[in-house]
Design a protein around this motif. Structure first.
Motif, short mmCIF file in Angstrom:
data_model
loop_
_atom_site.label_atom_id
_atom_site.label_comp_id
_atom_site.label_asym_id
_atom_site.label_seq_id
_atom_site.Cartn_x
_atom_site.Cartn_y
_atom_site.Cartn_z
N VAL A 1 0.85 -1.19 0.00
CA VAL A 1 0.00 0.00 0.00
C VAL A 1 0.89 1.24 0.00
N ASP A 2 0.33 2.36 -0.45
CA ASP A 2 1.06 3.62 -0.43
C ASP A 2 1.28 4.04 1.02
N CYS A 3 2.51 4.41 1.34
CA CYS A 3 2.79 4.82 2.71
C CYS A 3 3.87 5.89 2.76
N GLN A 4 3.91 6.57 3.88
CA GLN A 4 4.93 7.56 4.18
C GLN A 4 5.45 7.26 5.58
N GLY A 5 6.72 7.58 5.81
CA GLY A 5 7.31 7.30 7.10
C GLY A 5 8.51 6.38 6.95
N THR A 6 8.99 5.87 8.07
CA THR A 6 10.21 5.07 8.08
C THR A 6 9.91 3.61 8.37
N VAL A 7 10.39 2.74 7.49
CA VAL A 7 10.35 1.29 7.73
C VAL A 7 11.79 0.80 7.57
N LEU A 8 12.40 0.44 8.69
CA LEU A 8 13.79 -0.02 8.68
C LEU A 8 13.84 -1.51 8.95
N TRP A 9 14.58 -2.22 8.11
CA TRP A 9 14.81 -3.65 8.30
C TRP A 9 16.31 -3.86 8.37
N ASN A 10 16.81 -4.24 9.56
CA ASN A 10 18.25 -4.35 9.78
C ASN A 10 18.97 -3.09 9.30
N ASP A 11 18.41 -1.95 9.71
CA ASP A 11 18.96 -0.61 9.43
C ASP A 11 18.90 -0.21 7.95
N GLN A 12 18.18 -0.95 7.14
CA GLN A 12 18.02 -0.62 5.72
C GLN A 12 16.60 -0.10 5.49
N HIS A 13 16.50 1.02 4.79
CA HIS A 13 15.19 1.59 4.46
C HIS A 13 14.51 0.74 3.39
N ILE A 14 13.29 0.28 3.67
CA ILE A 14 12.61 -0.60 2.71
C ILE A 14 11.25 -0.07 2.27
N ALA A 15 10.88 1.13 2.73
CA ALA A 15 9.52 1.63 2.50
C ALA A 15 9.18 1.77 1.01
N GLN A 16 10.16 2.02 0.17
CA GLN A 16 9.88 2.21 -1.25
C GLN A 16 10.22 0.99 -2.11
N LYS A 17 10.52 -0.12 -1.47
CA LYS A 17 10.89 -1.31 -2.23
C LYS A 17 9.65 -2.09 -2.66
N LYS A 18 9.82 -2.94 -3.67
CA LYS A 18 8.76 -3.80 -4.15
C LYS A 18 8.58 -4.98 -3.18
N PRO A 19 7.37 -5.54 -3.15
CA PRO A 19 7.13 -6.67 -2.23
C PRO A 19 8.10 -7.82 -2.39
N TYR A 20 8.44 -8.19 -3.64
CA TYR A 20 9.36 -9.33 -3.82
C TYR A 20 10.76 -8.99 -3.31
N GLN A 21 11.15 -7.70 -3.40
CA GLN A 21 12.46 -7.29 -2.89
C GLN A 21 12.48 -7.41 -1.36
N ILE A 22 11.39 -6.99 -0.73
CA ILE A 22 11.29 -7.07 0.72
C ILE A 22 11.31 -8.52 1.18
N ALA A 23 10.61 -9.38 0.45
CA ALA A 23 10.61 -10.81 0.79
C ALA A 23 12.01 -11.39 0.70
N HIS A 24 12.77 -11.01 -0.32
CA HIS A 24 14.12 -11.55 -0.50
C HIS A 24 15.10 -11.02 0.55
N LEU A 25 14.73 -9.94 1.23
CA LEU A 25 15.57 -9.44 2.31
C LEU A 25 15.37 -10.22 3.60
N GLY A 26 14.33 -11.07 3.64
CA GLY A 26 14.15 -11.92 4.82
C GLY A 26 12.88 -11.69 5.62
N ILE A 27 11.87 -11.05 5.01
CA ILE A 27 10.59 -10.86 5.69
C ILE A 27 9.54 -11.72 4.99
N GLY A 28 8.95 -12.64 5.71
CA GLY A 28 7.88 -13.47 5.17
C GLY A 28 6.52 -12.92 5.56
#
Length: 231
Positions: free
Chosen positions: A51-78
């Protein structure tokens, strides 16, 4: 590990999340509670880039808020969505195979692990997923996500519509994840399972976090339970 700060989310012109902030640490089960429409599922979808969002989403200190779902999944979030999303014409084994990253080498989880946790899936190994019961489909969705070897798993309403014995199995499954060092963000309406297995609980209301604390602190907080959880 996962850090959310001042997260806002939108469906078109509808402003759903209003400055949500929380963290999930390594090896921790955090329950996200609240009534329907409070923003829990939207929070999960925002983390996953759905969904469209604003703000900070950090995963292991990496900003992921603007990444695609498949990219986020490959970073280790199921992510296990509420609607399960199994492939109905594929067998149980084929659904699990689709969950693997690469060839599955080096994963903490194997087919044998899945079948050991849920022997019923072993019995249905070569059965099309579309004919499984609701509980079996939920088991399959959870296991398929695990086959991708995530470090954090976000699970939306895993016990919805399930028989009490299956609910108990799901609770044991989540504790097995924690024992293996996997973090869990559990979106749930059933207070019993959430309070029994969680390290911390968050309560949402009107798109905001209105409570953050231990399960015991929530048990003691009569106002929060009556105002934001009880029907």
């Amino acid at each position: 590990m996962l850090k959310i700060d001042n997260l806002h989310a939108f469906y078109g012109k509808s402003h759903v999340l209003h400055g949500v902030s929380f963290e999930v640490q390594a090896g921790e089960i955090v329950a996200l509670l609240g009534r329907n429409g409070s923003g829990r599922s939207t929070t999960a979808r925002a983390i996953m880039g759905l969904v469209d969002c604003q703000g900070t989403v950090l995963w292991n200190d990496q900003h992921i808020a603007q990444k695609k779902p498949y990219q986020i999944a490959h970073l280790g979030i199921g992510y296990v969505p509420e609607n399960r999303d199994i492939f109905p014409k594929l067998t149980v084994q084929q659904n699990l195979l689709l969950g693997q990253k690469g060839n599955g080498q080096g994963s903490r989880w194997s087919f044998d692990d899945m079948y050991a946790m849920f022997p019923r899936l072993k019995e249905r190994e070569h059965t099309e997923a579309g004919v499984l019961s609701g509980g079996e489909q939920q088991m399959l969705t959870l296991c398929r996500t695990l086959m991708g070897d995530p470090d954090l798993i976000i699970i939306d309403e895993p016990t919805e519509g399930l028989a009490p014995k299956i609910v108990e199995l799901v609770g044991q499954y989540l504790q097995t994840l924690k024992a293996r060092g996997i973090s869990v963000l559990l979106i749930e309406q059933k207070l019993t399972i959430a309070m029994d297995i969680s390290d911390r609980v968050l309560v949402m209301g009107h798109g905001r976090i209105v409570f953050s604390g231990t399960p015991q602190a929530l048990r003691d907080d009569v106002y929060t339970r009556k105002e934001w959880l009880e029907v």
